[in-house]
Design a protein around this motif. Structure first.
Motif, PDB file in Angstrom:
ATOM      1  N   ASN A  75    -106.652  19.769  53.276  1.00  0.00           N
ATOM      2  CA  ASN A  75    -105.685  20.673  53.912  1.00  0.00           C
ATOM      3  C   ASN A  75    -105.852  20.766  55.420  1.00  0.00           C
ATOM      4  O   ASN A  75    -105.274  21.655  56.048  1.00  0.00           O
ATOM      5  CB  ASN A  75    -105.756  22.075  53.289  1.00  0.00           C
ATOM      6  CG  ASN A  75    -105.463  22.063  51.806  1.00  0.00           C
ATOM      7  OD1 ASN A  75    -104.511  21.421  51.360  1.00  0.00           O
ATOM      8  ND2 ASN A  75    -106.291  22.745  51.025  1.00  0.00           N
ATOM      9  N   THR A  78    -101.135  19.132  56.620  1.00  0.00           N
ATOM     10  CA  THR A  78    -100.192  19.668  55.655  1.00  0.00           C
ATOM     11  C   THR A  78     -99.022  18.701  55.519  1.00  0.00           C
ATOM     12  O   THR A  78     -98.872  17.773  56.327  1.00  0.00           O
ATOM     13  CB  THR A  78     -99.672  21.042  56.104  1.00  0.00           C
ATOM     14  OG1 THR A  78     -98.852  20.874  57.270  1.00  0.00           O
ATOM     15  CG2 THR A  78    -100.833  21.973  56.441  1.00  0.00           C
ATOM     16  N   PRO A  79     -98.161  18.907  54.515  1.00  0.00           N
ATOM     17  CA  PRO A  79     -97.013  18.011  54.373  1.00  0.00           C
ATOM     18  C   PRO A  79     -96.109  17.960  55.598  1.00  0.00           C
ATOM     19  O   PRO A  79     -95.397  16.977  55.809  1.00  0.00           O
ATOM     20  CB  PRO A  79     -96.272  18.584  53.159  1.00  0.00           C
ATOM     21  CG  PRO A  79     -97.339  19.244  52.356  1.00  0.00           C
ATOM     22  CD  PRO A  79     -98.278  19.833  53.362  1.00  0.00           C
ATOM     23  N   THR A  80     -96.121  19.005  56.416  1.00  0.00           N
ATOM     24  CA  THR A  80     -95.240  19.045  57.593  1.00  0.00           C
ATOM     25  C   THR A  80     -95.973  18.755  58.900  1.00  0.00           C
ATOM     26  O   THR A  80     -95.367  18.833  59.973  1.00  0.00           O
ATOM     27  CB  THR A  80     -94.553  20.419  57.697  1.00  0.00           C
ATOM     28  OG1 THR A  80     -95.559  21.445  57.774  1.00  0.00           O
ATOM     29  CG2 THR A  80     -93.667  20.668  56.489  1.00  0.00           C
ATOM     30  N   SER A  81     -97.257  18.435  58.837  1.00  0.00           N
ATOM     31  CA  SER A  81     -97.993  18.098  60.060  1.00  0.00           C
ATOM     32  C   SER A  81     -97.420  16.835  60.686  1.00  0.00           C
ATOM     33  O   SER A  81     -96.932  15.946  59.974  1.00  0.00           O
ATOM     34  CB  SER A  81     -99.474  17.874  59.752  1.00  0.00           C
ATOM     35  OG  SER A  81    -100.092  19.046  59.282  1.00  0.00           O
ATOM     36  N   GLN A 174     -95.607  11.627  57.420  1.00  0.00           N
ATOM     37  CA  GLN A 174     -95.258  12.580  56.372  1.00  0.00           C
ATOM     38  C   GLN A 174     -94.834  11.883  55.084  1.00  0.00           C
ATOM     39  O   GLN A 174     -95.004  12.439  53.998  1.00  0.00           O
ATOM     40  CB  GLN A 174     -94.144  13.499  56.864  1.00  0.00           C
ATOM     41  CG  GLN A 174     -94.571  14.401  58.014  1.00  0.00           C
ATOM     42  CD  GLN A 174     -93.455  15.304  58.492  1.00  0.00           C
ATOM     43  OE1 GLN A 174     -92.344  15.285  57.965  1.00  0.00           O
ATOM     44  NE2 GLN A 174     -93.728  16.104  59.515  1.00  0.00           N
ATOM     45  N   THR A 198    -103.035  15.028  52.789  1.00  0.00           N
ATOM     46  CA  THR A 198    -103.427  16.436  52.770  1.00  0.00           C
ATOM     47  C   THR A 198    -104.776  16.644  52.087  1.00  0.00           C
ATOM     48  O   THR A 198    -105.335  17.737  52.167  1.00  0.00           O
ATOM     49  CB  THR A 198    -102.369  17.288  52.061  1.00  0.00           C
ATOM     50  OG1 THR A 198    -102.331  16.946  50.666  1.00  0.00           O
ATOM     51  CG2 THR A 198    -100.990  17.082  52.673  1.00  0.00           C
TER      52      THR A 198
END
Length: 260
Positions: A75, A78-81, A174, A198
């Motif tokens: 973590n 994250t999926p949106t990093s 992503q 992630t």
């Protein structure tokens, strides 16, 4: 009084960095430093330290991990990093294998591991030096791999007793991961979706056959990610709190009526 207000304003909005854990930039460690790095482990075989070089003798099985370096905890991304770029360069020394049939066999592989999936590349001695893209799964020790098309890298593969830099760059997007292998004057790139950025991320260096022997002289890791230590956050928060309190006291002293 203006000077005091200026100091208070500065402290209110400018964090003071007392300490920081910097994952951005470049970290280079030689064999001695790797041996003492708490994030580095040797899952299947203990190396011998020769000067500042880690020497690995023969192994136990095929596709064996000889070094694991834990880079990011789960973590961290994250999926949106945004896209994370991790660049790894290993300076490796080529040693003669213990195989009487293939004494020159030496095929180092560099992976990024998400706790299950591996992506990376093999730098092989065939044809004077070649690259292979590699994907698969791993338990951290044994690597179950699928090799992609190879790239003939020419005739610049190190001779026995020589060292060379082998570089792998991972662009963790992503929706996909782009991997670029470089060294020996050539590059090879490929993309994969079979990777979860992630999760915890580790560097794995592996051998192809158990009779191969290796020297690891140094490893360089570059990342564009920064995570402050708790002390950094505490220092910044303390500075802000002090600045606000100091400014309030200054304002209160200004508003007090003068006694004649």
């Amino acid at each position: 009084m203006k000077n005091l207000l200026a100091i208070a304003s500065f402290l209110s909005f400018s964090p003071v960095l007392l300490s920081s854990q910097v994952l951005a930039g470049t970290i280079t460690q030689n064999g001695n430093q790797l041996l003492n790095n708490p994030n580095v482990s040797f899952p299947t075989i203990s190396p011998t330290l020769i000067g500042d070089t880690l020497r690995f003798g023969t192994g136990n099985f095929l596709n064996e991990t000889i070094l694991k370096w834990d880079l990011f905890s789960a973590n961290t991304l994250t999926p949106t990093s945004p896209t994370e770029v991790i660049n790894i360069t290993a300076n490796l020394g080529r040693l003669e294998s213990t195989s009487s049939r293939f004494p020159e066999d030496w095929d180092p592989t560099i992976y990024l591991w998400d706790g299950n999936n591996i992506v990376g590349g093999l730098f092989g001695d065939n044809r004077g030096g070649e690259f292979n893209s590699v994907e698969g799964t791993s338990n951290g020790s044994f690597n179950n791999t699928t090799f992609g098309p190879f790239l003939d890298a020419g005739n610049d593969f190190p001779n026995i007793g020589e060292s060379a830099n082998f570089n792998v760059e991972f662009e963790l997007g992503q929706t996909e991961t782009k991997v670029t292998l470089s060294g020996l004057g050539e590059t090879l790139s490929f993309t994969t979706n079979n990777f979860d950025r992630t999760q915890s991320l580790s560097l794995l260096i592996a051998r192809n056959h158990f009779y191969e022997r290796y020297d690891i002289n140094s490893i360089t890791v570059t990342s564009n990610h920064v995570v402050p230590e708790p002390l950094t956050i505490l220092g910044a928060g303390t500075a802000v709190a002090f600045g606000i309190s100091f400014k309030r006291k200054v304002n209160q002293s200004q508003n007090k009526p003068n006694k004649s």
